[in-house]
Design a protein around this motif. Structure first.
Motif, mmCIF file in Angstrom:
data_model
loop_
_atom_site.group_PDB
_atom_site.id
_atom_site.type_symbol
_atom_site.label_atom_id
_atom_site.label_comp_id
_atom_site.label_asym_id
_atom_site.label_seq_id
_atom_site.Cartn_x
_atom_site.Cartn_y
_atom_site.Cartn_z
ATOM 1 N N ARG A 202 32.245 18.814 22.198
ATOM 2 C CA ARG A 202 32.167 17.657 21.306
ATOM 3 C C ARG A 202 30.700 17.431 20.931
ATOM 4 N N ALA A 203 30.411 17.455 19.638
ATOM 5 C CA ALA A 203 29.028 17.449 19.176
ATOM 6 C C ALA A 203 28.299 16.162 19.522
ATOM 7 N N VAL A 204 28.998 15.023 19.531
ATOM 8 C CA VAL A 204 28.331 13.761 19.829
ATOM 9 C C VAL A 204 27.938 13.658 21.302
ATOM 10 N N ARG A 205 28.402 14.596 22.132
ATOM 11 C CA ARG A 205 28.053 14.590 23.556
ATOM 12 C C ARG A 205 27.045 15.689 23.891
ATOM 13 N N VAL A 206 26.524 16.336 22.856
ATOM 14 C CA VAL A 206 25.520 17.377 23.028
ATOM 15 C C VAL A 206 24.143 16.797 22.710
ATOM 16 N N SER A 207 23.155 17.126 23.542
ATOM 17 C CA SER A 207 21.798 16.623 23.308
ATOM 18 C C SER A 207 20.784 17.590 23.916
ATOM 19 N N ASP A 208 19.513 17.316 23.629
ATOM 20 C CA ASP A 208 18.400 18.047 24.252
ATOM 21 C C ASP A 208 18.561 19.560 24.078
ATOM 22 N N ILE A 209 18.656 20.013 22.843
ATOM 23 C CA ILE A 209 18.858 21.439 22.549
ATOM 24 C C ILE A 209 17.531 22.187 22.640
ATOM 25 N N ARG A 210 17.537 23.312 23.364
ATOM 26 C CA ARG A 210 16.336 24.152 23.485
ATOM 27 C C ARG A 210 16.717 25.590 23.198
ATOM 28 N N LYS A 211 15.832 26.309 22.515
ATOM 29 C CA LYS A 211 16.053 27.732 22.263
ATOM 30 C C LYS A 211 15.790 28.527 23.535
ATOM 31 N N VAL A 212 16.570 29.604 23.707
ATOM 32 C CA VAL A 212 16.461 30.447 24.890
ATOM 33 C C VAL A 212 16.271 31.893 24.447
ATOM 34 N N GLN A 213 15.321 32.568 25.051
ATOM 35 C CA GLN A 213 15.112 33.977 24.749
ATOM 36 C C GLN A 213 16.248 34.810 25.348
ATOM 37 N N ALA A 214 16.797 35.718 24.544
ATOM 38 C CA ALA A 214 17.889 36.580 25.024
ATOM 39 C C ALA A 214 17.852 37.897 24.265
ATOM 40 N N ASN A 215 18.281 38.953 24.943
ATOM 41 C CA ASN A 215 18.274 40.278 24.330
ATOM 42 C C ASN A 215 19.516 40.546 23.488
ATOM 43 N N ASP A 216 20.542 39.729 23.677
ATOM 44 C CA ASP A 216 21.764 39.921 22.915
ATOM 45 C C ASP A 216 22.270 38.575 22.424
ATOM 46 N N PHE A 217 23.152 38.625 21.439
ATOM 47 C CA PHE A 217 23.746 37.413 20.875
ATOM 48 C C PHE A 217 25.176 37.745 20.495
ATOM 49 N N HIS A 218 26.118 37.014 21.089
ATOM 50 C CA HIS A 218 27.535 37.258 20.819
ATOM 51 C C HIS A 218 27.916 36.645 19.470
ATOM 52 N N LEU A 219 28.529 37.431 18.616
ATOM 53 C CA LEU A 219 28.936 36.976 17.295
ATOM 54 C C LEU A 219 30.444 36.703 17.269
ATOM 55 N N PRO A 220 30.892 35.784 16.420
ATOM 56 C CA PRO A 220 32.337 35.497 16.343
ATOM 57 C C PRO A 220 33.093 36.637 15.688
ATOM 58 N N ASP A 221 34.345 36.805 16.085
ATOM 59 C CA ASP A 221 35.180 37.841 15.475
ATOM 60 C C ASP A 221 36.427 37.252 14.820
ATOM 61 N N ARG A 222 36.425 35.916 14.638
ATOM 62 C CA ARG A 222 37.535 35.257 13.966
ATOM 63 C C ARG A 222 37.057 33.914 13.428
ATOM 64 N N PRO A 223 37.832 33.235 12.586
ATOM 65 C CA PRO A 223 37.400 31.965 12.007
ATOM 66 C C PRO A 223 37.077 30.922 13.073
ATOM 67 N N LEU A 224 35.994 30.174 12.855
ATOM 68 C CA LEU A 224 35.570 29.184 13.844
ATOM 69 C C LEU A 224 36.605 28.077 14.018
ATOM 70 N N GLN A 225 37.304 27.712 12.941
ATOM 71 C CA GLN A 225 38.331 26.672 13.047
ATOM 72 C C GLN A 225 39.401 27.100 14.055
ATOM 73 N N GLN A 226 39.757 28.348 14.030
ATOM 74 C CA GLN A 226 40.769 28.854 14.956
ATOM 75 C C GLN A 226 40.258 28.825 16.386
ATOM 76 N N VAL A 227 38.975 29.135 16.563
ATOM 77 C CA VAL A 227 38.385 29.094 17.903
ATOM 78 C C VAL A 227 38.485 27.686 18.475
ATOM 79 N N VAL A 228 38.137 26.689 17.665
ATOM 80 C CA VAL A 228 38.174 25.302 18.135
ATOM 81 C C VAL A 228 39.604 24.886 18.457
ATOM 82 N N GLU A 229 40.527 25.188 17.558
ATOM 83 C CA GLU A 229 41.923 24.794 17.792
ATOM 84 C C GLU A 229 42.462 25.419 19.074
ATOM 85 N N ASP A 230 42.153 26.679 19.298
ATOM 86 C CA ASP A 230 42.646 27.350 20.500
ATOM 87 C C ASP A 230 42.003 26.786 21.759
#
Length: 315
Positions: A202-230
């Motif tokens: 829930r976005a209204v309960r998210v705060s204090d966002i910081r960037k993190v160094q990482a060697n990889d980044f997972h990308l979505p493989d389906r519509p984001l709306q479907q991810v949220v609904e599931d």
């Protein structure tokens, strides 16, 4: 310069108001609804509108005024199709929903640019979206800025999350994919690095966002709306139910009719099936699985016991 700016704003407001109207408007409506024309006498308003229409026509806007009515001839004023990428549409949509001030707020919040280009209109008589009680109007600007920055650059982020207003804060790590609106709520969706799976917060309960160094980044493989609904759905189940004719149409629509007249349901939310079957009893009977059938019976028994208790207290 200030006077010229005021004229441009007034002409812009008038153009948008007429484009957003499904019918010609009279002078009184313009005076009461369009910024720049309030508190004008009838004579001054008539003179100003006629002058402004001439200015708009010189600028290429086919505005017309006749017999006390004013409108834009939309048949000869079509905008070319506009295409946005998913990221662009996401940013524009959020920017519009967050912009609640100013005379153009209603158009911004409704995404009027994209909608008008498709030929649709919006009437000024409808309440603005910001009047609704939803997450969009309560999103923290820093949260939106932080998430969108990480989404655009495919950067991992770490943030503080509270599952409820009274819960202890948690530190979570995610490869963010976007912010999705669903049922008047906004969710930050992405790959939860700690859980190793798709998650939405829930976005209204998210705060204090910081960037993190990482060697990889997972990308979505389906519509984001479907991810949220599931992610918000409870456990799912396959089932076979008996439905009396001309009853429980939503159950029938959710499944497939078998040759024997029963209905097969595939991957439906278990809790929904239990509650829906109980609400339509005895017209809907769960044949299988047995544990779902037992839960329906238990729910109906609890309802009967509660009714008896209320009746006893009334006596």
């Amino acid at each position: 310069m200030a006077e010229q700016t005021g004229v441009v704003e007034r002409l812009t407001n008038l153009t948008f108001a007429l484009l957003g109207s499904s019918k010609p408007r009279d002078y009184e409506w313009v005076r009461g609804h369009v910024e720049g024309y309030k508190d004008r006498t009838d004579v001054a308003l008539n003179r100003m509108l006629n002058r402004d229409v001439r200015s708009l026509r010189r600028a290429g806007v086919p505005a017309r005024v006749e017999n006390g009515l004013i409108w834009v001839d939309k048949d000869v004023y079509e905008l070319p199709p506009i295409s946005f990428t998913d990221d662009e549409a996401f940013v524009l949509g959020l920017a519009g929903d967050l912009g609640t001030a100013g005379s153009l707020g209603a158009f911004a919040r409704s995404g009027w640019t994209k909608i008008a280009a498709g030929g649709a209109t919006r009437t000024f008589d409808a309440p603005p979206i910001a009047a609704l009680d939803n997450d969009i109007s309560r999103l923290d600007a820093d949260t939106v800025t932080g998430v969108t920055a990480c989404v655009r650059s495919n950067t991992r982020m770490r943030f503080t999350y509270r599952s409820s207003p009274t819960a202890q804060p948690q530190t979570r790590t995610m490869d963010p994919w976007g912010i999705v609106a669903l049922n008047n709520r906004a969710y930050v969706v992405g790959f939860d690095v700690d859980r190793g799976a798709e998650r939405s917060f829930r976005a209204v309960r998210v705060s204090d966002i910081r960037k993190v160094q990482a060697n990889d980044f997972h990308l979505p493989d389906r519509p984001l709306q479907q991810v949220v609904e599931d992610s918000l759905r409870g456990p799912v189940v396959d089932a076979v139910v008996t439905v009396d004719p001309d009853t429980a149409h939503e159950v029938v629509a959710a499944g497939t009719r078998l040759d024997d007249g029963r209905v097969r349901l595939t991957a439906v939310e278990r809790d929904w099936l239990v509650r829906t079957a109980a609400s339509f009893a005895p017209h809907v009977v769960v044949e299988e699985p047995e544990d779902v059938r037992a839960d329906v019976v238990a729910l109906l028994s609890a309802a009967v016991d509660s009714a008896h208790e209320r009746k006893g207290s009334d006596d």
